[in-house]
Design an enzyme around this catalytic site. Sequence first.
Site, PDB file in Angstrom:
ATOM      1  N   GLY A 186      12.502 -20.858 -49.287  1.00  0.00           N
ATOM      2  CA  GLY A 186      11.390 -19.555 -49.310  1.00  0.00           C
ATOM      3  C   GLY A 186      12.168 -18.605 -49.157  1.00  0.00           C
ATOM      4  O   GLY A 186      13.295 -18.267 -49.672  1.00  0.00           O
ATOM      5  N   ARG A 187      11.845 -17.313 -48.403  1.00  0.00           N
ATOM      6  CA  ARG A 187      12.535 -16.154 -48.338  1.00  0.00           C
ATOM      7  C   ARG A 187      13.626 -16.388 -47.687  1.00  0.00           C
ATOM      8  O   ARG A 187      14.767 -15.937 -48.265  1.00  0.00           O
ATOM      9  CB  ARG A 187      11.724 -15.349 -47.696  1.00  0.00           C
ATOM     10  CG  ARG A 187      10.351 -14.803 -48.258  1.00  0.00           C
ATOM     11  CD  ARG A 187       9.592 -13.834 -47.375  1.00  0.00           C
ATOM     12  NE  ARG A 187       8.171 -13.500 -47.683  1.00  0.00           N
ATOM     13  CZ  ARG A 187       7.255 -14.057 -47.502  1.00  0.00           C
ATOM     14  NH1 ARG A 187       7.334 -15.487 -46.836  1.00  0.00           N
ATOM     15  NH2 ARG A 187       6.055 -13.628 -48.093  1.00  0.00           N
ATOM     16  N   ILE A 188      13.752 -16.922 -46.664  1.00  0.00           N
ATOM     17  CA  ILE A 188      15.002 -17.184 -45.903  1.00  0.00           C
ATOM     18  C   ILE A 188      16.077 -18.166 -46.632  1.00  0.00           C
ATOM     19  O   ILE A 188      17.121 -17.737 -46.801  1.00  0.00           O
ATOM     20  CB  ILE A 188      14.965 -17.776 -44.486  1.00  0.00           C
ATOM     21  CG1 ILE A 188      14.048 -16.496 -43.349  1.00  0.00           C
ATOM     22  CG2 ILE A 188      16.240 -17.774 -43.786  1.00  0.00           C
ATOM     23  CD1 ILE A 188      13.412 -17.257 -42.295  1.00  0.00           C
TER      24      ILE A 188
ATOM     25  N   ARG B 179      12.808 -25.308 -37.642  1.00  0.00           N
ATOM     26  CA  ARG B 179      12.267 -25.883 -36.225  1.00  0.00           C
ATOM     27  C   ARG B 179      12.716 -26.817 -35.823  1.00  0.00           C
ATOM     28  O   ARG B 179      12.951 -28.103 -36.582  1.00  0.00           O
ATOM     29  CB  ARG B 179      10.871 -25.948 -36.480  1.00  0.00           C
ATOM     30  CG  ARG B 179       9.649 -24.523 -36.872  1.00  0.00           C
ATOM     31  CD  ARG B 179       9.830 -24.014 -35.105  1.00  0.00           C
ATOM     32  NE  ARG B 179       8.792 -22.645 -35.452  1.00  0.00           N
ATOM     33  CZ  ARG B 179       9.165 -21.518 -35.760  1.00  0.00           C
ATOM     34  NH1 ARG B 179      10.759 -21.339 -35.924  1.00  0.00           N
ATOM     35  NH2 ARG B 179       8.654 -20.344 -35.892  1.00  0.00           N
TER      36      ARG B 179
ATOM     37  N   GLU C  50      12.283 -26.636 -26.312  1.00  0.00           N
ATOM     38  CA  GLU C  50      13.098 -25.334 -26.012  1.00  0.00           C
ATOM     39  C   GLU C  50      12.578 -24.659 -24.874  1.00  0.00           C
ATOM     40  O   GLU C  50      11.443 -24.819 -24.459  1.00  0.00           O
ATOM     41  CB  GLU C  50      12.887 -24.424 -27.194  1.00  0.00           C
ATOM     42  CG  GLU C  50      13.486 -24.893 -28.377  1.00  0.00           C
ATOM     43  CD  GLU C  50      13.442 -24.137 -29.576  1.00  0.00           C
ATOM     44  OE1 GLU C  50      12.775 -22.958 -29.637  1.00  0.00           O
ATOM     45  OE2 GLU C  50      13.705 -24.321 -30.649  1.00  0.00           O
TER      46      GLU C  50
ATOM     47  N   HIS D 134      17.815 -20.583 -30.360  1.00  0.00           N
ATOM     48  CA  HIS D 134      16.858 -19.915 -31.081  1.00  0.00           C
ATOM     49  C   HIS D 134      16.886 -18.501 -31.488  1.00  0.00           C
ATOM     50  O   HIS D 134      15.860 -17.738 -30.997  1.00  0.00           O
ATOM     51  CB  HIS D 134      15.330 -20.412 -30.685  1.00  0.00           C
ATOM     52  CG  HIS D 134      14.334 -20.461 -31.719  1.00  0.00           C
ATOM     53  ND1 HIS D 134      13.058 -21.118 -31.583  1.00  0.00           N
ATOM     54  CD2 HIS D 134      14.168 -19.483 -32.753  1.00  0.00           C
ATOM     55  CE1 HIS D 134      12.430 -21.149 -32.817  1.00  0.00           C
ATOM     56  NE2 HIS D 134      12.970 -19.812 -33.512  1.00  0.00           N
TER      57      HIS D 134
HETATM   58  C1  DGY Z   1      10.249 -17.119 -36.731  1.00  0.00           C
HETATM   59  O1  DGY Z   1       9.974 -16.065 -36.817  1.00  0.00           O
HETATM   60  O2  DGY Z   1       9.635 -18.332 -36.962  1.00  0.00           O
HETATM   61  C2  DGY Z   1      11.498 -17.640 -35.846  1.00  0.00           C
HETATM   62  O3  DGY Z   1      11.636 -18.887 -35.630  1.00  0.00           O
HETATM   63  C3  DGY Z   1      11.864 -16.667 -34.728  1.00  0.00           C
HETATM   64  O4  DGY Z   1      13.148 -16.536 -34.602  1.00  0.00           O
END
Ligand code: DGY
Length: 340
Positions: free
Chosen positions: A157-159, A239, A268, A287
């Site tokens: 995706g974007r990231i 995640r 978490e 995180h």
């Molecule tokens: C998100 O935006 O989903 C990230 O996990 C927050 O850092």
Amino acid sequence: MGGPPVFVSRRLPEAALVPLLAAADVRMFEGEQEPVPRDRLVREAAHCVGLLVLLTDRVDAALLAAAPRLRVVSCMAVGYDNVDVRACTARGIAVCNTPGVLTETTADLCWAILMACARRLDEGRRVVQEGRWASWAPFFLAGQDVWGRTVGIVGLGRIGTAVARRARGFGMRILYTGPAPKPEAEAETGAQRVPLEELLSESDYVVLLAPLRPDTRHLVGARELERMKPTAILVNAGRGPLVDEGALADALRRGRIWGAALDVFEQEPVPPDHPLLHSPNVFAVPHIGSASIATRMAMARLAAENLAAVLRGLQPPSCVNPDVLAASGRGLPSQQPEHT
Ligand code: DGY
């Protein structure tokens, strides 16, 4: 202050909330470090039209049933697996998120933990600080090369695309897997789409950035770890539940894979006695993928803008169930955004 009642579930800087303060009667949880207690969130939701929540807040059917006036849930995150979107949609509640503004910052963190694990930076730091540095030695703290290796991205995706862009600078071969081909990202980064099995067996770095959904829970378990190279590193910046942590701890203990770089965990905060934290070659952070000051401000601002727009009957910059707005005549349908 007038306007529809809205609850913000964590203390956020007022400067980020300007659009919301102008559109609503805002109450804000006073805590900054700790999540709002569940009973307080439910109590606030009971009379609110809008909620601005974090990924630590569960917005489920039980909360929604107690919130008859709720019209919009705005998440300060790109991931929204903490929200029951289906239940929101059924009740005509818009769900908004914050894609785009955190892309590059999160990709930076992915690389930071990947490299820290590959080059054993945490061990090196401890050796220096604890006065245990005896001498330069041929294989002292020798790790894995990054340059020229193969990175496999699960979820381009974007990231993921931003991670791939950075990989080009390291002269890496880039593989990816996902439900659909990404021709634009392929053209930009040279990434090649392969089945998950091939990505696992070919990659030196397996980077998880897929959204968490029922079909991606434990996407990487014992079977998948068995397919990876013994020199490979698993990077999870998506995640926690994408990985079966028990299987990962076991694979690390047996030397089935070389290391893991983790920004996210199934639970978490991860408990300090968690077996993963005591496994060899684990580099773990809490995180913080999107945690730069500028990006967290941008996320808070976008979450506030999304919420204010829905309250004003306008199209929010990012809505994950835009049909709700179209059906109610509040705002125009926006494009279904990608998760990451
Ligand atoms: C998100 O935006 O989903 C990230 O996990 C927050 O850092």
